[in-house]
Design a protein around this motif. Structure first.
Motif, PDB file in Angstrom:
ATOM      1  N   LEU A 277       1.974  -2.138 -15.631  1.00 36.29           N
ATOM      2  CA  LEU A 277       0.993  -1.914 -14.587  1.00 36.29           C
ATOM      3  C   LEU A 277      -0.253  -1.274 -15.182  1.00 36.29           C
ATOM      4  N   GLY A 278      -1.407  -1.846 -14.866  1.00 37.96           N
ATOM      5  CA  GLY A 278      -2.648  -1.287 -15.390  1.00 37.96           C
ATOM      6  C   GLY A 278      -3.000  -0.010 -14.674  1.00 37.96           C
ATOM      7  N   PHE A 279      -3.444   0.977 -15.431  1.00 34.51           N
ATOM      8  CA  PHE A 279      -3.811   2.232 -14.806  1.00 34.51           C
ATOM      9  C   PHE A 279      -5.078   2.064 -13.989  1.00 34.51           C
TER      10      PHE A 279
ATOM     11  N   ALA B  65      -4.266   0.573 -10.837  1.00 36.20           N
ATOM     12  CA  ALA B  65      -3.586   1.574 -10.033  1.00 36.20           C
ATOM     13  C   ALA B  65      -4.595   2.458  -9.310  1.00 36.20           C
TER      14      ALA B  65
ATOM     15  N   LEU C 294      -5.974   0.755  -6.463  1.00 36.03           N
ATOM     16  CA  LEU C 294      -4.996   0.682  -5.390  1.00 36.03           C
ATOM     17  C   LEU C 294      -5.052   1.943  -4.544  1.00 36.03           C
ATOM     18  N   VAL C 295      -5.154   3.103  -5.195  1.00 31.92           N
ATOM     19  CA  VAL C 295      -5.195   4.358  -4.470  1.00 31.92           C
ATOM     20  C   VAL C 295      -6.482   4.441  -3.660  1.00 31.92           C
TER      21      VAL C 295
END
Lengths: 308, 436
Positions: B8-10, B13, B16-17
């Motif tokens: 999963l790419g940070f 991520a 996403l948040v």
């Protein structure tokens, strides 16, 4: 500026200036608006969201978020698995002293007339320019059994010192912290070098006339002169060592006892889909960094530097 | 399917948040979605096969467009599939046909995908329909299935005197020991650093020969007790590492590098899916070794005198709920599964019932193994995932198994009994919470 305003008698102030002054009051906000807009959109709103998530149980996808109150925080503080990972930060914190010492040493040497000084400056700064992921992969090969490091050790007759640099749990964190030092020394070095070069040259000349040795110059001119930068470096070192992520994540994935707090938070958020709990961890980390910075400011007051 | 790395790419991520928009999801009452309309117009298909997106996939698209004139299929290759598509789901823009990311919990399927029909009805036509189903409705069709077991280099095992798959874990360990003493090869390769290969120790639940294993699993508070499934599979991993039959420095393993090692016989055994066999054979060919050395063996455990191996679908493809051309999307999905020949081309188990098994799996069946589909839990649907989340024991992942390997090789405190006791304790605490 306020003092000059007070000195001026109010009655003397010309009447037509008033609307202009009022206009000038909002004019700065107009200029600030784009910057403030960006700052609020990309810094404060997400932080607010994160705090909001931290009081909920959410998997990052579901349309419903269940409020759970302080449960996430209670879990972060009571479950040993969450706060133990902070101990790993100590390795990086200790390593940051080595980093600052090395950076200061080179900054001092290269601020005097050293041969090839520009070349050495470039060489020292270079690791910081590399992408963290690339650094991780490079060091992964370096630390492999019979990899670069083992080969070099064998050349210089230390072949019996080779070990599993990442596989041995006693060494793994030291290897990773060493990688971190390699990567970030360049940054501290450039900060120190800039600060040293802002010290006026006459002061050295005066010191030389007074018969001060190089060591005296370092101790009585350079170190006090860059004290604020040294203090800043320590703040960066503490917050940096608490939030280490990419080096252990790329090189070991947090396995073999190298899991840092941020790696743990990442796994909680994206492997176990507990965005709420992970947000609580992030909030805790933020508060700790703020606290450490505050204590640091109290211990080392931000006084004006004076060399006279 | 080839590389099951879920990295999963940070950055993704963080996005996403940040993403605040969510798709509204009133649960659908009808057993199938609304697929009215002509099969015409453009659709976009998301794929994780970056290697095929500009080569093989457009070839399939051409055949589909010939069958349904007026349609156009374009592909969007997503390198970091799990992470990126999860982010896209929150935005509402995720193509017309896509693979269901594993991050979507079964009870959320209706929020993002159109139901394709009921389990009972589709079961007669396709395998693996229940793996992405909720409440009796199927949301995704598998593009091909795999069997689980050991990829072995037959030549190395023969050098150690073993020609048939071992029947018990003790026999298997003895075999690995023989390889260790009689050959130069590493008997077993864990691929610890990349992590995901360790998760295949979770794919062996069929060895007990119980078709209800998935239903029953969340009801068990102590799966690491002797005789139970986790004790058998994780215990075997522990014993392999504890007896120093795995690679010497697990922290510096490398998946890509392990393929030629297997191909040339520097490594004798790995636990993977049958999809890995063609890759290992290719690696052997590239290294001028004999690709016929690579075979697939079942997990060394027999129930009722018989090996059992789990077969399961890989990524399931679904029709997006936000698609504006659902009729064409569904037509493509069904054509791709039934007529394209994709599964056969990939040496996978075709998901259409009645189509022939690929050569790799025919050989596997010839070792006397019964291929078993394990239906997903229905009454306890989603419970196992909840327990995994609450206990943070990633049964389907690698985090706790890496710790297991660390303990087994003496790099972390504890022993087999203490760690299994700890796992049982954590699991049962979460289990009692989830199952009430």
């Amino acid at each position: 500026m306020t003092t000059t305003m007070q000195r001026r008698p109010a009655a003397v102030q010309p009447a037509p200036a008033r609307p202009a002054a009022r206009r000038r009051r909002w004019l700065p906000w107009l200029y600030l608006a784009p910057a403030l807009g960006l700052l609020i959109t990309f810094t404060y709103v997400p932080v607010g969201n994160m705090v909001f998530y931290s009081f909920h149980s959410w998997d990052g996808l579901d349309v419903t978020m269940d409020p759970v109150g302080l449960d996430n925080y209670v879990r972060v503080f009571t479950d040993e698995r969450y706060w133990r990972v902070f101990l790993i930060s100590l390795y990086y914190f200790v390593a940051s002293f080595a980093q600052i010492a090395i950076a200061l040493y080179f900054a001092v040497i290269l601020s005097f007339n050293t041969r090839f000084r520009n070349l050495f400056k470039g060489i020292l700064f270079f690791p910081y320019l590399l992408n963290g992921v690339a650094v991780g992969f490079v060091f992964l090969y370096l630390f492999q059994p019979d990899g670069t490091l083992d080969t070099v050790l064998r050349w210089i007759g230390l072949g019996d010192q080779t070990r599993y640099w990442l596989g041995d749990p006693d060494i793994a964190n030291i290897s990773l912290a060493g990688t971190s030092v390699w990567r970030f020394t360049g940054l501290s070095f450039v900060l120190f070098l800039g600060a040293i070069q802002s010290i006026p040259g006459e002061i050295y000349e005066a010191a030389e006339i007074d018969g001060a040795s190089r060591w005296d110059q370092v101790w009585h001119i350079i170190v006090p002169g860059i004290r604020r930068i040294i203090s800043l470096s320590f703040i960066l070192a503490i917050s940096g060592s608490l939030s280490v992520f990419e080096i252990p994540f790329i090189m070991t994935g947090g396995a073999n006892g190298t899991r840092t707090f941020v790696v743990q938070a990442y796994e909680t958020a994206f492997q176990f889909r507990q965005i709420g709990l992970a947000s609580a961890m992030a909030v805790v980390l933020l508060l700790i960094v703020l606290l450490v910075t505050w204590i640091q400011r109290r211990l080392v007051p931000d006084e004006e530097v004076s060399l006279s | 399917m080839a590389d099951r790395r879920t990295f999963l790419g940070f950055g993704a991520a963080a996005v996403l948040v940040l993403a605040t928009g969510c798709t509204g999801g009133a649960t659908e009452e009808a057993p199938t979605g609304d697929f009215a309309g002509d099969v015409k117009g453009n659709i976009t298909v998301l794929t994780n096969r970056t290697d095929l997106a500009t080569t093989a996939l457009p070839e399939y698209a051409k055949k589909f467009e010939a069958k349904y004139p007026g349609t156009k299929v374009s592909f969007e290759a997503v390198t970091n599939y799990e992470g990126d598509v999860t982010t896209q789901l929150s935005s509402g823009e995720y193509g017309d046909v896509l693979l269901i990311p594993n991050t979507v919990a079964v009870d959320q399927l209706g929020q993002f995908f159109e139901p394709l029909g009921t389990v009972d009805e589709l079961k007669t036509k396709y395998r693996f329909v229940d793996e992405k189903a909720y409440d009796g409705k199927v949301y995704g069709l598998s593009l091909g299935g795999v069997a689980n077991g050991f990829v072995v280099n037959k030549r190395v095992w023969e050098q150690a005197g073993i020609t048939a798959p071992p029947k018990t874990t003790e026999e298997f360990l003895a075999g690995l020991k023989a390889i260790d003493t009689k050959t130069e090869a590493i008997p077993f390769y864990t691929n610890y650093k990349d992590g995901w290969p360790l998760s295949f120790f979770n794919s062996q639940r069929a060895i007990l020969g119980d078709p209800n294993a998935n239903e029953r699993f969340p009801t068990d508070a102590n799966p690491w007790q002797p005789g139970k499934i986790q004790h058998i599979t994780d215990g075997l991993l522990f014993d392999i590492v504890h007896n120093k039959l795995s690679e010497p420095d697990p922290l510096t393993t490398n998946w890509e590098g392990s393929k030629p090692m297997m191909g040339t016989g520097k490594v004798a055994t790995m636990l993977l899916g049958s999809w890995a066999v063609p890759q290992m054979k290719d690696a052997a060919k590239a290294a001028n070794a004999n690709p016929d050395d690579i075979v697939f063996w079942p997990f060394p455990y027999q129930t009722g005198g018989k090996f059992h191996a789990r077969i399961e679908g890989d990524y399931k493809a679904a029709v997006s709920k936000t698609s504006e051309n659902k009729a064409t999307a569904k037509a493509w999905l069904e054509w791709f599964v039934n007529e394209s020949g994709f599964a056969a081309d990939q040496q996978a188990i075709p998901s259409a019932v009645g189509q022939e098994l690929p050569a790799v799996l025919k050989d596997f069946e010839a070792t006397g193994v019964e291929l078993m589909e394990l239906p997903a839990a229905t009454t306890n649907s989603g419970k196992e995932d909840e327990i995994i989340k609450a206990s943070e024991i990633d049964l389907a992942g690698n985090i706790y198994r890496q710790k297991l390997v660390d303990i087994a090789r003496g790099a972390a405190k504890g022993d087999k009994e203490s760690y299994f006791a700890e796992l049982n304790k954590r699991w049962s605490a979460a289990q009692s919470q989830v199952m009430q």
